[in-house]
Design an enzyme around this catalytic site. Structure first.
Site, short mmCIF file in Angstrom:
data_model
loop_
_atom_site.label_atom_id
_atom_site.label_comp_id
_atom_site.label_asym_id
_atom_site.label_seq_id
_atom_site.Cartn_x
_atom_site.Cartn_y
_atom_site.Cartn_z
N TYR A 41 -104.01 15.59 -6.54
CA TYR A 41 -102.89 15.14 -5.95
C TYR A 41 -102.52 16.82 -5.26
O TYR A 41 -103.15 16.90 -5.04
CB TYR A 41 -101.17 15.53 -6.70
CG TYR A 41 -101.69 17.08 -7.04
CD1 TYR A 41 -100.78 17.77 -6.91
CD2 TYR A 41 -102.02 17.12 -8.57
CE1 TYR A 41 -100.28 18.85 -7.57
CE2 TYR A 41 -102.30 18.90 -8.87
CZ TYR A 41 -100.91 19.62 -8.49
OH TYR A 41 -101.12 21.34 -8.78
N TYR A 68 -87.16 19.64 -9.11
CA TYR A 68 -86.62 20.53 -10.65
C TYR A 68 -85.72 20.84 -10.31
O TYR A 68 -85.39 21.83 -10.72
CB TYR A 68 -87.49 21.63 -9.49
CG TYR A 68 -89.10 22.00 -10.05
CD1 TYR A 68 -89.62 22.11 -10.84
CD2 TYR A 68 -89.66 21.07 -8.99
CE1 TYR A 68 -90.94 21.54 -11.25
CE2 TYR A 68 -91.43 20.94 -8.58
CZ TYR A 68 -91.67 21.44 -10.13
OH TYR A 68 -92.84 20.75 -10.13
N ILE A 77 -92.09 16.60 -14.06
CA ILE A 77 -90.55 16.14 -14.04
C ILE A 77 -90.53 14.64 -13.24
O ILE A 77 -91.63 14.40 -13.55
CB ILE A 77 -91.39 16.26 -12.13
CG1 ILE A 77 -92.47 15.94 -11.69
CG2 ILE A 77 -90.87 18.55 -12.18
CD1 ILE A 77 -92.03 16.54 -9.98
N PHE A 96 -97.03 22.78 -1.00
CA PHE A 96 -96.97 23.78 -2.34
C PHE A 96 -97.46 23.68 -3.40
O PHE A 96 -97.69 24.90 -4.39
CB PHE A 96 -94.89 24.26 -3.21
CG PHE A 96 -94.88 22.40 -2.99
CD1 PHE A 96 -95.23 22.08 -4.15
CD2 PHE A 96 -94.13 21.16 -2.58
CE1 PHE A 96 -94.94 20.43 -5.29
CE2 PHE A 96 -93.89 20.76 -2.55
CZ PHE A 96 -94.70 19.75 -4.39
N ASP A 97 -98.34 22.79 -3.44
CA ASP A 97 -99.37 23.11 -4.68
C ASP A 97 -100.23 21.16 -3.88
O ASP A 97 -100.07 20.65 -3.74
CB ASP A 97 -98.66 22.32 -5.72
CG ASP A 97 -99.69 22.71 -7.23
OD1 ASP A 97 -100.56 23.28 -6.78
OD2 ASP A 97 -98.55 22.55 -8.10
N PHE A 149 -95.24 13.45 -3.27
CA PHE A 149 -96.69 13.89 -3.63
C PHE A 149 -98.02 12.73 -3.40
O PHE A 149 -97.00 11.46 -3.05
CB PHE A 149 -96.40 13.50 -5.16
CG PHE A 149 -96.03 15.09 -5.47
CD1 PHE A 149 -96.64 15.73 -5.31
CD2 PHE A 149 -94.98 15.57 -6.10
CE1 PHE A 149 -96.21 17.46 -6.10
CE2 PHE A 149 -94.18 16.58 -6.40
CZ PHE A 149 -95.03 17.62 -6.65
#
Length: 319
Positions: free
Chosen positions: A236, A294, A268, A247-248, A311
């Site tokens: 992902y 979040y 989540i 961010f990731d 995502f």
């Protein structure tokens, strides 16, 4: 369970790492390993059905020499190889001849784990994995002789770690394969280079973010649909709508997929709602509003409570 960041879920399973130590390469006593009936491991009696939490009966005398025994070789797919990965359930005991406490089990944690077959896994365990296919089970005693020489002096005397490992399977491929289509979400662009190469997600836009969860298929997989409660293996990338801030990303961490249970609150809400029902092998775009991400508190120093998360997720496998 509290929702955790995907970065945490991507880490090596702490139980496995703690019980193993960091040995297994040069300097370990892998030559003392035994898989024969005369070895130390057969002195332990393992009962219980395959793919279920086992029970172990311990002799009074602790064996501190490392060994392994294949209980059931398994028949599904291929066995794990060094440098690759394997999906497995494992149950770990501390064998001290007194309490023989359960150190932990993936059966109590909600599903199998993805284990990278590198030198962080002691050689004695890698031997068991090398001889056990999907559906199989092996037992391993991991004594201090399995640790590097510099760690052996620090290991507690009179005890060993005992692993009962149920091999689920060996993942094939690292990305969704097939014909890609435009997800059709204004403000979001996806580039699909094909093969195992990382896709590119762009979220720099002045378009307003959707207020509801958006799930769009980029590549439709040919596997079975993901079911709630399964553990899924994914690649992902995650960005913030409008800023293009990543961010990731599993792709950025060496393109190694991560595994987690879906549909049960372990991640989540946007993931739980958006990925259940997706065919295995798919690449999916998710636009997740704050209340399904979040929430008002955000996460860390990158995700604010008002951010919409985008995502791009490859569902590599489900177990």
């Amino acid at each position: 369970m509290r929702r955790r960041s995907l970065a945490v879920l991507a880490s090596v399973p702490l139980l496995f790492a703690a019980a193993c130590g960091s040995g297994g390469g040069a300097g370990t006593a892998s030559g003392t390993a035994s898989s024969s009936p005369a070895g130390a491991a057969p002195a332990l009696k393992v009962t219980g059905a395959a793919n279920a939490k086992p029970t172990v009966a311990f002799p009074a005398k602790v064996v501190e020499t490392s060994s392994y025994q294949v209980i059931t070789p398994g028949t599904v797919g291929a066995a794990a190889k060094d440098g690759g990965s394997v999906v497995a359930n494992f149950t770990v005991y501390t064998w001290d001849g007194k309490e023989n406490k359960l150190a932990g089990s993936t059966y109590d944690e909600g599903g199998p784990q993805l284990i990278m077959m590198n030198e962080q896994v002691p050689a004695i365990l890698r031997k068991g994995f090398a001889e056990t296919k999907g559906g199989g089970r092996f037992l391993s005693v991991v004594g201090k002789d399995a640790l590097p020489a510099e760690q052996q002096a620090q290991a507690p005397a009179g005890q060993s770690q005992v692993f009962v490992v149920d091999v689920v399977g060996v993942p094939e491929g690292k990305a969704a394969q097939g014909k890609a289509s435009d997800p059709g979400v204004k403000g979001v662009e996806v580039e699909n280079p094909g093969g195992d190469a990382a896709p590119k997600l762009t979220t720099k836009t002045k378009e307003k973010a959707p207020k509801e969860l958006v799930v769009k298929t980029v590549i439709k997989g040919t596997g079975p649909e993901v079911k709630s409660g399964q553990s899924i293996l994914v690649q992902y990338a995650g960005k913030i709508w409008g800023s293009d801030l990543e961010f990731d990303s599993s792709w950025a961490r060496g393109a190694e997929p991560i595994m987690f249970q879906i549909g049960t609150g372990k991640v989540i809400k946007g993931w739980d709602q958006g990925l259940v029902g997706v065919p295995v092998g798919s690449r999916v775009l998710l636009s997740i509003p704050p209340d399904l991400g979040y929430g008002k508190q955000g996460s860390g120093d990158k995700i604010k409570g008002t951010d919409t998360l985008v995502f791009l997720v490859d569902v590599v496998a489900a177990y």
